[in-house]
Design a protein around this motif. Structure first.
Motif, PDB file in Angstrom:
ATOM      1  N   THR A  10       0.831  -1.197   0.000  1.00  0.00           N
ATOM      2  CA  THR A  10       0.000   0.000   0.000  1.00  0.00           C
ATOM      3  C   THR A  10       0.868   1.250   0.000  1.00  0.00           C
ATOM      4  OG1 THR A  10      -1.705  -1.190   1.213  1.00  0.00           O
ATOM      5  CG2 THR A  10      -1.860   1.205   1.204  1.00  0.00           C
ATOM      6  N   SER A  13       6.509  -0.882  -2.368  1.00  0.00           N
ATOM      7  CA  SER A  13       6.572  -2.197  -2.984  1.00  0.00           C
ATOM      8  C   SER A  13       8.030  -2.601  -3.107  1.00  0.00           C
ATOM      9  CB  SER A  13       5.913  -2.176  -4.372  1.00  0.00           C
ATOM     10  OG  SER A  13       4.545  -1.860  -4.269  1.00  0.00           O
ATOM     11  N   SER A  47       4.698   3.172  -3.568  1.00  0.00           N
ATOM     12  CA  SER A  47       3.476   2.912  -4.336  1.00  0.00           C
ATOM     13  C   SER A  47       2.730   4.227  -4.509  1.00  0.00           C
ATOM     14  CB  SER A  47       2.617   1.865  -3.617  1.00  0.00           C
ATOM     15  OG  SER A  47       3.360   0.675  -3.437  1.00  0.00           O
ATOM     16  N   LYS A  93      -4.150   0.131  -3.298  1.00  0.00           N
ATOM     17  CA  LYS A  93      -4.658  -1.162  -2.822  1.00  0.00           C
ATOM     18  C   LYS A  93      -5.898  -0.982  -1.957  1.00  0.00           C
ATOM     19  CE  LYS A  93      -1.819  -3.815  -0.729  1.00  0.00           C
ATOM     20  NZ  LYS A  93      -0.781  -4.669  -0.154  1.00  0.00           N
ATOM     21  N   SER A  94      -5.904   0.051  -1.140  1.00  0.00           N
ATOM     22  CA  SER A  94      -7.086   0.310  -0.311  1.00  0.00           C
ATOM     23  C   SER A  94      -8.285   0.647  -1.189  1.00  0.00           C
ATOM     24  CB  SER A  94      -6.811   1.451   0.661  1.00  0.00           C
ATOM     25  OG  SER A  94      -5.758   1.117   1.535  1.00  0.00           O
ATOM     26  N   LEU A  96      -8.638  -0.349  -4.246  1.00  0.00           N
ATOM     27  CA  LEU A  96      -8.971  -1.521  -5.050  1.00  0.00           C
ATOM     28  C   LEU A  96      -9.946  -2.453  -4.320  1.00  0.00           C
ATOM     29  CD1 LEU A  96      -8.192  -2.625  -7.851  1.00  0.00           C
ATOM     30  CD2 LEU A  96      -6.465  -4.025  -6.718  1.00  0.00           C
ATOM     31  N   CYS A  97      -9.955  -2.404  -3.000  1.00  0.00           N
ATOM     32  CA  CYS A  97     -10.891  -3.259  -2.265  1.00  0.00           C
ATOM     33  C   CYS A  97     -12.098  -2.471  -1.738  1.00  0.00           C
ATOM     34  CB  CYS A  97     -10.176  -4.002  -1.134  1.00  0.00           C
ATOM     35  SG  CYS A  97      -9.496  -2.979   0.152  1.00  0.00           S
ATOM     36  N   SER A 125      -2.521  -0.038  -9.811  1.00  0.00           N
ATOM     37  CA  SER A 125      -1.876  -1.325  -9.520  1.00  0.00           C
ATOM     38  C   SER A 125      -1.113  -1.837 -10.737  1.00  0.00           C
ATOM     39  CB  SER A 125      -2.921  -2.357  -9.083  1.00  0.00           C
ATOM     40  OG  SER A 125      -3.511  -1.972  -7.870  1.00  0.00           O
ATOM     41  N   VAL A 158      -1.007 -10.103  -1.545  1.00  0.00           N
ATOM     42  CA  VAL A 158      -2.224  -9.295  -1.433  1.00  0.00           C
ATOM     43  C   VAL A 158      -2.693  -9.347   0.016  1.00  0.00           C
ATOM     44  CG1 VAL A 158      -2.970  -9.615  -3.835  1.00  0.00           C
ATOM     45  CG2 VAL A 158      -3.717 -11.242  -2.096  1.00  0.00           C
ATOM     46  N   PHE A 162      -8.533  -8.614   1.148  1.00  0.00           N
ATOM     47  CA  PHE A 162      -9.002  -8.463  -0.227  1.00  0.00           C
ATOM     48  C   PHE A 162     -10.170  -9.395  -0.499  1.00  0.00           C
ATOM     49  CE2 PHE A 162      -5.798  -6.596  -3.490  1.00  0.00           C
ATOM     50  CZ  PHE A 162      -5.834  -5.387  -2.841  1.00  0.00           C
ATOM     51  N   ALA A 166     -11.151  -7.800  -5.713  1.00  0.00           N
ATOM     52  CA  ALA A 166      -9.838  -7.158  -5.601  1.00  0.00           C
ATOM     53  C   ALA A 166      -8.727  -8.134  -5.978  1.00  0.00           C
ATOM     54  CB  ALA A 166      -9.624  -6.613  -4.197  1.00  0.00           C
ATOM     55  N   THR A 170      -6.243  -7.635  -9.170  1.00  0.00           N
ATOM     56  CA  THR A 170      -4.789  -7.650  -9.001  1.00  0.00           C
ATOM     57  C   THR A 170      -4.158  -8.635  -9.978  1.00  0.00           C
ATOM     58  OG1 THR A 170      -4.988  -7.041  -6.666  1.00  0.00           O
ATOM     59  CG2 THR A 170      -2.904  -8.026  -7.363  1.00  0.00           C
TER      60      THR A 170
END
Length: 195
Positions: A10, A13, A47, A93-94, A96-97, A125, A158, A162, A166, A170
């Motif tokens: 998040t 990476s 990220s 990422k937050s 994405l879910c 992503s 992940v 998720f 999500a 990914t």
């Protein structure tokens, strides 16, 4: 021949490569823009995506060895984006879910009124994964050790939180980023394996 692990974080990476037969492990230094006109390598890849105004920086000052983009990712994106948060995408990422939004909808940076062309959490992503793939290829070419992705087993972490959408997004982002088929492993499970 190779095993590649990507912690798609998040905040940050990281990517590591191992020769399966030799059981060695190498954290790949990710080439990224450090400041306009300056690129360098870092173990951590923030990220972050910064969407600059078209006249904000001199032409080609944000160019990476593998091309020029309409955005900048990594260290400079995070640092400069802290000064201009209306153009910074973080925590993809937050997003994405987040079930309350269209995860493939161009909604980021959230509530920005200065960015003409926004990106989706899915695109962010994909952009991170594509940048890391390009960085690995650049690193291997520089060392005269070309890499064929078909010779690699790739694992991407992940969050355990998720949902299936999500996770699926990914996986799709990894395929579109040029990584091919990847195995998704939940972060607590990856930590257990590492321990």
């Amino acid at each position: 021949r190779f095993s590649i692990g990507i912690d798609l974080g998040t905040s940050n990476s990281v990517i590591a490569l191992s020769h399966v037969a030799e059981e060695d492990l190498e954290v790949i230094l990710v080439t990224q823009v450090l400041s306009p006109g300056t690129i360098g390598e870092r173990e951590l890849f923030p990220s972050a995506v910064y969407l600059p105004h078209e006249q904000e920086f001199p032409a080609d000052s944000l160019r990476l060895p593998w091309g020029k983009f309409d955005f900048v990712t990594g260290s400079f994106a995070r640092e400069h984006g802290a000064l201009v948060p209306d153009r910074l995408v973080t925590s993809a990422k937050s997003w994405l879910c987040n079930r309350q939004i269209d995860r493939k909808g161009a909604v980021l940076p959230w509530r920005s009124e200065t960015v003409g062309k926004k990106i989706s959490p899915f695109d962010a992503s994909r952009i991170y994964l594509e940048h890391m793939r390009e960085a690995v290829e650049f690193d291997r070419r520089r060392q005269n050790l070309p890499l064929d992705w078909r010779d690699c087993e790739i694992v991407v972490t992940v969050p355990a939180s998720f949902d299936e959408v999500a996770r699926s997004l990914t996986h799709e982002a990894a395929v579109l980023a040029g990584l091919g088929e990847v195995v998704l492993v939940e972060e607590p499970q990856a930590a257990f394996y590492a321990w």
